[in-house]
Design a protein around this motif. Structure first.
Motif, mmCIF file in Angstrom:
data_model
loop_
_atom_site.group_PDB
_atom_site.id
_atom_site.type_symbol
_atom_site.label_atom_id
_atom_site.label_comp_id
_atom_site.label_asym_id
_atom_site.label_seq_id
_atom_site.Cartn_x
_atom_site.Cartn_y
_atom_site.Cartn_z
ATOM 1 N N GLN A 198 28.156 50.909 91.066
ATOM 2 C CA GLN A 198 27.920 51.155 92.726
ATOM 3 C C GLN A 198 26.026 50.612 92.958
ATOM 4 O O GLN A 198 25.119 50.557 93.046
ATOM 5 N N PHE A 199 26.353 49.720 91.791
ATOM 6 C CA PHE A 199 25.036 49.526 91.207
ATOM 7 C C PHE A 199 22.971 48.541 92.928
ATOM 8 O O PHE A 199 22.579 49.372 92.923
ATOM 9 N N GLN A 200 24.124 48.199 92.955
ATOM 10 C CA GLN A 200 23.684 48.018 94.567
ATOM 11 C C GLN A 200 22.803 48.926 95.399
ATOM 12 O O GLN A 200 21.648 48.778 95.494
ATOM 13 N N VAL A 201 24.224 49.900 95.622
ATOM 14 C CA VAL A 201 23.459 51.398 96.841
ATOM 15 C C VAL A 201 22.661 51.726 96.124
ATOM 16 O O VAL A 201 21.341 52.472 96.317
ATOM 17 N N GLN A 202 23.028 51.942 94.739
ATOM 18 C CA GLN A 202 22.069 52.993 94.077
ATOM 19 C C GLN A 202 20.999 52.274 93.620
ATOM 20 O O GLN A 202 19.302 53.143 93.592
ATOM 21 N N ARG A 203 20.533 51.325 93.342
ATOM 22 C CA ARG A 203 19.290 50.507 93.246
ATOM 23 C C ARG A 203 18.770 50.574 94.763
ATOM 24 O O ARG A 203 17.325 50.961 93.994
ATOM 25 N N GLU A 204 18.982 49.939 95.325
ATOM 26 C CA GLU A 204 18.208 50.207 96.435
ATOM 27 C C GLU A 204 17.571 51.924 97.317
ATOM 28 O O GLU A 204 16.449 52.299 97.317
ATOM 29 N N VAL A 205 17.901 52.400 96.603
ATOM 30 C CA VAL A 205 18.488 54.062 96.857
ATOM 31 C C VAL A 205 16.915 54.795 95.599
ATOM 32 O O VAL A 205 15.983 55.080 96.315
ATOM 33 N N LEU A 206 17.086 54.676 95.171
ATOM 34 C CA LEU A 206 15.919 53.864 94.127
ATOM 35 C C LEU A 206 14.918 53.698 93.958
ATOM 36 O O LEU A 206 13.522 53.995 94.052
ATOM 37 N N ARG A 207 14.670 52.630 94.679
ATOM 38 C CA ARG A 207 13.936 51.713 94.872
ATOM 39 C C ARG A 207 13.014 52.512 96.167
ATOM 40 O O ARG A 207 11.579 52.383 96.610
ATOM 41 N N LYS A 208 14.117 52.897 97.182
ATOM 42 C CA LYS A 208 12.837 52.956 98.415
ATOM 43 C C LYS A 208 12.433 54.287 98.059
ATOM 44 O O LYS A 208 10.808 54.545 98.595
ATOM 45 N N HIS A 209 13.136 54.959 97.222
ATOM 46 C CA HIS A 209 12.442 56.802 96.681
ATOM 47 C C HIS A 209 11.155 56.483 95.970
ATOM 48 O O HIS A 209 10.178 57.373 95.618
ATOM 49 N N LEU A 210 10.922 55.365 94.636
ATOM 50 C CA LEU A 210 9.842 55.313 94.041
ATOM 51 C C LEU A 210 8.659 54.927 94.716
ATOM 52 O O LEU A 210 7.757 54.942 94.855
ATOM 53 N N THR A 211 9.414 53.644 95.920
ATOM 54 C CA THR A 211 8.086 52.915 96.561
ATOM 55 C C THR A 211 7.179 54.059 97.625
ATOM 56 O O THR A 211 5.682 54.179 97.848
ATOM 57 N N ASP A 212 8.393 54.987 98.597
ATOM 58 C CA ASP A 212 7.432 56.498 99.027
ATOM 59 C C ASP A 212 6.970 57.461 97.555
ATOM 60 O O ASP A 212 6.246 57.292 98.646
ATOM 61 N N ALA A 213 7.723 56.985 96.985
ATOM 62 C CA ALA A 213 6.442 58.081 95.917
ATOM 63 C C ALA A 213 4.861 57.305 95.305
ATOM 64 O O ALA A 213 3.929 57.919 94.855
ATOM 65 N N LEU A 214 5.232 55.719 94.914
ATOM 66 C CA LEU A 214 4.159 55.811 94.095
ATOM 67 C C LEU A 214 3.993 54.406 94.207
ATOM 68 O O LEU A 214 3.505 53.829 93.698
ATOM 69 N N PHE A 215 4.069 54.037 95.628
ATOM 70 C CA PHE A 215 3.778 52.084 96.048
ATOM 71 C C PHE A 215 2.329 52.248 95.890
ATOM 72 O O PHE A 215 1.163 52.762 95.817
ATOM 73 N N GLU A 216 1.857 50.448 95.103
ATOM 74 C CA GLU A 216 0.627 50.329 94.755
ATOM 75 C C GLU A 216 0.538 48.943 94.804
ATOM 76 O O GLU A 216 1.440 48.036 94.299
#
Length: 391
Positions: A198-216
């Motif tokens: 489920q690469f595309q879905v998983q990547r987008e979920v992880l990317r969103k959470h990483l962005t919310d937590a640590l955007f630089e």
């Protein structure tokens, strides 16, 4: 042209196909330590952490005594190891972050973590809170990436935190840009492999959470879909696994004991029995602790007949590259990306594994010599292919 030179080795661009490589500046004899290196960043595997493998958050040194580790990994609370003096863990040196209580093997590691990235990643009093953004990120990662792990989302989180916390952000960004970069299609392949079907879905979920937590903002491109893929490619291509075990260090130290033949045999039998139980109960969790990025080591190319090997002599993330045979000046220093058992498999099996996991075709001396061999794989490969056809 040499890109990076030390007293003993230099990193050069070897060719367009092989990219960087590591050459010696001097003669190395079999058994010599070619260099030792600390990583730019390292992180414990999230499943190992969940399964209570206690390790220093900074250097990944095991924080269990040899006996504690053996009891846990064999699921035998009654196990007793003789010669406790051979366990070199000093629990009196342990230190914690005063805010989140995360554990370190020493105040030195605690202070280094605080100075590099932990101010950004410290969870404070919410360290056990399931709603903490970093805890959510790790939990999502675990749900997508089952063991055995080959990397950790926290490796990416630490890279971003190092940039966020740095006074000279450009210097930190540059240090990571020096690693091997892959083409866009290869980045997609590596990220897909790490994240599963489920690469595309998983990547987008992880990317969103990483962005919310640590955007630089200074590395905002890392938070795009393409940039996120490039981060996965970075750690997937350059990440080095780290083994950290207080039990194995105890075993190594017992080898120096002045024992009689009878005592030595009794100890050897105990150790052999322990390893059998460890393998049976814990399997993949036996000696893989985490992963890291090393500047010099990442420049070492693969060979199916390597002239050097990676070791971790101090029980932490300090890497030592050791010569397996005599190496002449200007000779390329190579390691194996495959395990010992895989190196003994057919050329076709080795090429298949290297292409799938590292995206290149090996042209080492052994592979060229075996080029005319029949294109057959091992029984394991044949079995896997039959299973895939049946499904």
């Amino acid at each position: 042209m040499a890109e990076f030179i030390t007293e003993k080795v230099k990193v050069i661009n070897i060719s367009k196909t092989k990219g960087k490589g590591l050459l010696g500046n001097t003669i190395f004899q079999k058994g010599d330590v070619i260099f030792e290196e600390k990583p730019l960043v390292s992180a414990q595997f999230s499943w190992n952490e969940l399964y209570k493998y206690l390790a220093c958050e900074y250097c990944l040194r095991s924080l269990e005594t040899a006996e504690e580790m053996a009891k846990r990994l064999t699921n035998n609370p009654g196990l007793s190891l003789p010669y406790p003096e051979c366990c070199d863990l000093d629990t009196s040196q342990f230190a914690q972050c005063p805010d989140c209580q995360i554990l370190y093997c020493s105040s030195v590691c605690r202070d280094l973590a605080a100075s590099q990235y932990h101010q950004v990643l410290c969870k404070g009093s919410s360290h056990d809170d399931a709603e903490n953004p970093l805890n959510q990120l790790v939990e999502i990662w675990r749900s997508f990436h089952y063991p055995p792990e080959t990397c950790s989302i926290m490796l990416i989180a630490k890279i971003i935190a190092m940039v966020k916390q740095a006074q000279d952000k450009g210097k930190v960004i540059s240090s990571f840009s020096n690693f091997v970069q892959t083409a866009v299609n290869d980045q997609e392949h590596i990220a897909h492999k790490l994240l599963g079907e489920q690469f595309q879905v998983q990547r987008e979920v992880l990317r969103k959470h990483l962005t919310d937590a640590l955007f630089e903002e200074s590395v905002q491109e890392w938070f795009t879909s393409e940039g996120f893929n490039s981060l996965f490619a970075l750690i997937g291509t350059n990440g080095q696994g780290i083994g950290s075990s207080s039990f194995s260090r105890w075993v190594k130290n017992t080898e120096k004991l002045p024992l009689g033949d009878s005592e030595r045999k009794q100890l050897d039998d105990l150790i052999e029995k322990c390893y059998e139980q460890l393998e049976e109960v814990s399997g993949d969790f036996l000696d893989c602790e985490g992963s890291a990025l090393y500047q010099l080591q990442s420049s070492c190319n693969h060979s199916c007949i390597p002239n050097a090997e990676i070791t971790f002599p101090y029980g932490d993330n300090t890497l030592a590259l050791v010569a397996l045979k005599d190496i002449s000046p200007e000779e390329e220093i190579t390691i194996s990306y495959l395990g010992c058992c895989d190196l003994e498999r057919s050329r076709h099996s080795r090429q298949k594994a290297l292409k799938e996991n590292y995206l290149f075709k090996c042209t080492c001396e052994k592979c060229l010599y075996q080029a005319d061999d029949a294109s057959v794989t091992s029984e394991e490969d044949d079995s896997e292919e039959m299973d895939e056809e049946e499904t």
